[in-house]
Design an enzyme around this catalytic site. Structure first.
Site, PDB file in Angstrom:
ATOM      1  N   TRP A  40       0.823  -1.218   0.000  1.00 20.43           N
ATOM      2  CA  TRP A  40       0.000   0.000   0.000  1.00 20.43           C
ATOM      3  C   TRP A  40       0.858   1.269   0.000  1.00 20.43           C
ATOM      4  O   TRP A  40       0.326   2.378  -0.073  1.00 20.43           O
ATOM      5  CB  TRP A  40      -0.935   0.015   1.214  1.00 20.43           C
ATOM      6  CG  TRP A  40      -2.013  -1.020   1.192  1.00 20.43           C
ATOM      7  CD1 TRP A  40      -2.195  -2.022   0.272  1.00 20.43           C
ATOM      8  CD2 TRP A  40      -3.073  -1.151   2.143  1.00 20.43           C
ATOM      9  NE1 TRP A  40      -3.301  -2.775   0.595  1.00 20.43           N
ATOM     10  CE2 TRP A  40      -3.860  -2.269   1.752  1.00 20.43           C
ATOM     11  CE3 TRP A  40      -3.433  -0.462   3.301  1.00 20.43           C
ATOM     12  CZ2 TRP A  40      -4.977  -2.676   2.482  1.00 20.43           C
ATOM     13  CZ3 TRP A  40      -4.547  -0.881   4.026  1.00 20.43           C
ATOM     14  CH2 TRP A  40      -5.306  -1.976   3.612  1.00 20.43           C
ATOM     15  N   HIS A  84      13.015  -2.465  -1.034  1.00 22.26           N
ATOM     16  CA  HIS A  84      12.175  -2.005  -2.153  1.00 22.26           C
ATOM     17  C   HIS A  84      12.924  -0.899  -2.902  1.00 22.26           C
ATOM     18  O   HIS A  84      13.635  -0.095  -2.299  1.00 22.26           O
ATOM     19  CB  HIS A  84      10.841  -1.488  -1.613  1.00 22.26           C
ATOM     20  CG  HIS A  84       9.837  -1.228  -2.677  1.00 22.26           C
ATOM     21  ND1 HIS A  84       9.863  -0.089  -3.443  1.00 22.26           N
ATOM     22  CD2 HIS A  84       8.801  -1.968  -3.137  1.00 22.26           C
ATOM     23  CE1 HIS A  84       8.872  -0.137  -4.323  1.00 22.26           C
ATOM     24  NE2 HIS A  84       8.210  -1.273  -4.155  1.00 22.26           N
ATOM     25  N   GLU A 125      11.759  -7.018  -9.120  1.00 26.22           N
ATOM     26  CA  GLU A 125      11.018  -5.822  -9.523  1.00 26.22           C
ATOM     27  C   GLU A 125      11.918  -4.929 -10.361  1.00 26.22           C
ATOM     28  O   GLU A 125      12.710  -4.157  -9.802  1.00 26.22           O
ATOM     29  CB  GLU A 125      10.588  -5.038  -8.286  1.00 26.22           C
ATOM     30  CG  GLU A 125       9.651  -5.800  -7.382  1.00 26.22           C
ATOM     31  CD  GLU A 125       8.705  -4.841  -6.695  1.00 26.22           C
ATOM     32  OE1 GLU A 125       7.502  -4.975  -6.916  1.00 26.22           O
ATOM     33  OE2 GLU A 125       9.174  -3.931  -6.001  1.00 26.22           O
TER      34      GLU A 125
HETATM   35  P1  PGA Z   1       3.170  -0.868  -8.910  1.00 26.43           P
HETATM   36  O1  PGA Z   1       4.169  -0.978  -7.652  1.00 26.43           O
HETATM   37  O2  PGA Z   1       2.365  -2.129  -8.934  1.00 26.43           O
HETATM   38  O3  PGA Z   1       2.361   0.337  -8.618  1.00 26.43           O
HETATM   39  O4  PGA Z   1       4.036  -0.744 -10.125  1.00 26.43           O
HETATM   40  C1  PGA Z   1       4.876  -2.136  -7.454  1.00 26.43           C
HETATM   41  C2  PGA Z   1       5.716  -2.063  -6.227  1.00 26.43           C
HETATM   42  O5  PGA Z   1       5.292  -1.617  -5.159  1.00 26.43           O
HETATM   43  O6  PGA Z   1       6.850  -2.445  -6.288  1.00 26.43           O
END
Ligand code: PGA
Length: 247
Positions: free
Chosen positions: A10, A96, A165
């Site tokens: 979130w 992250h 990611e």
């Molecule tokens: P998103 O974010 O789905 O808005 O691209 C992904 C994330 O929090 O890494």
């Protein structure tokens, strides 16, 4: 078989009433879903309230924090430690890209956080990914992951979730292609154990999630923006349930 996973991040969104409404809708909309680990990572300040909501009825949802400090306590005004979230959260997102970028988190800081999480009994969701779209960078992502896991023993790999990611696909218009994600994930697989789930994150929504989770090497997804929309997020969870049953 590794368990399918969906993580809702979130980020720094929701006030208390939004958070309670969203958590209640997600709780009710996902209660019949089985075989998918659904992890909600709200802003840390709402963890206790949401824990009440989701446990009062059922506990098919797990909670995660979005960050911890690498020390367990100390003179660090404004910081949150692993023991502080341990009673309500089972997971914590570590490394992250938004923290790496905006708070100068290096692999060595991430590695300390991962170790502290494990020592405290939290499962770290360790994020890695390249800044620019370039598959030749897979070697660097592998190195980032190795460095991020530098302080834990291989026996603890089963307690991790790895989130691949690509930074350029986070908060973007389009996700990475599933082929692109799979290639990198296959290389990250070599670093961890066969039991460690590896998920994809970056612009996942209910229209593209199946392309990722229909692949056996992608164990689930980390969802940012779309996790703030209950109906869409529930749809994502259902699609994962459906596709992971088929595999
Ligand atoms: P998103 O974010 O789905 O808005 O691209 C992904 C994330 O929090 O890494």
């Amino acid at each position: 078989m590794r368990r399918p996973i969906v993580v809702a991040n979130w980020k720094m969104y929701t006030n208390l009433s939004d958070a309670l409404v969203l958590a209640t809708s997600v709780r009710d909309g996902t209660e019949n879903i089985s075989g998918v680990e659904m992890i909600i990572c709200p802003p840390v300040i709402w963890l206790t309230d949401i824990a009440e909501i989701i446990q009062r009825k059922i506990s098919h949802l797990a909670l995660g924090a979005q960050n911890i400090h690498y020390l367990s306590e100390g003179e660090y005004t404004g910081e949150i430690s692993a023991p502080m979230v341990k009673d309500t959260a089972k997971y914590v997102i570590v490394g992250h890209s938004e923290r790496r970028k905006n708070f100068a988190e290096t692999n060595s800081i991430v590695a300390r956080k991962v170790a502290t999480a494990i020592d405290t009994g939290l499962s770290p969701i360790v994020c890695v990914g390249e800044e620019k779209k370039d598959q030749n960078l897979a070697g660097e992502i592998v190195k980032d992951l190795k460095d991020s896991l530098a302080h834990i023993a291989a026996k603890d790999y089963k307690k991790l979730v790895i989130a691949y990611e690509p930074v350029w696909a986070v908060g973007a218009k389009e996700p990475a292609t599933p082929e692109y994600a799979s290639k990198v994930i296959n290389q990250l697989r070599e670093v961890v154990s066969a039991e460690t789930p590896i998920i994809y994150g970056g612009t996942v929504d209910s229209s593209n999630v199946y392309e990722f989770v229909r692949r056996p090497e992608i164990d689930g997804v980390l969802v940012g923006r779309t996790s703030l929309r209950a109906k869409e997020f529930i749809k994502i969870c259902r699609i994962i349930e459906e596709y992971k049953k088929i595999i």
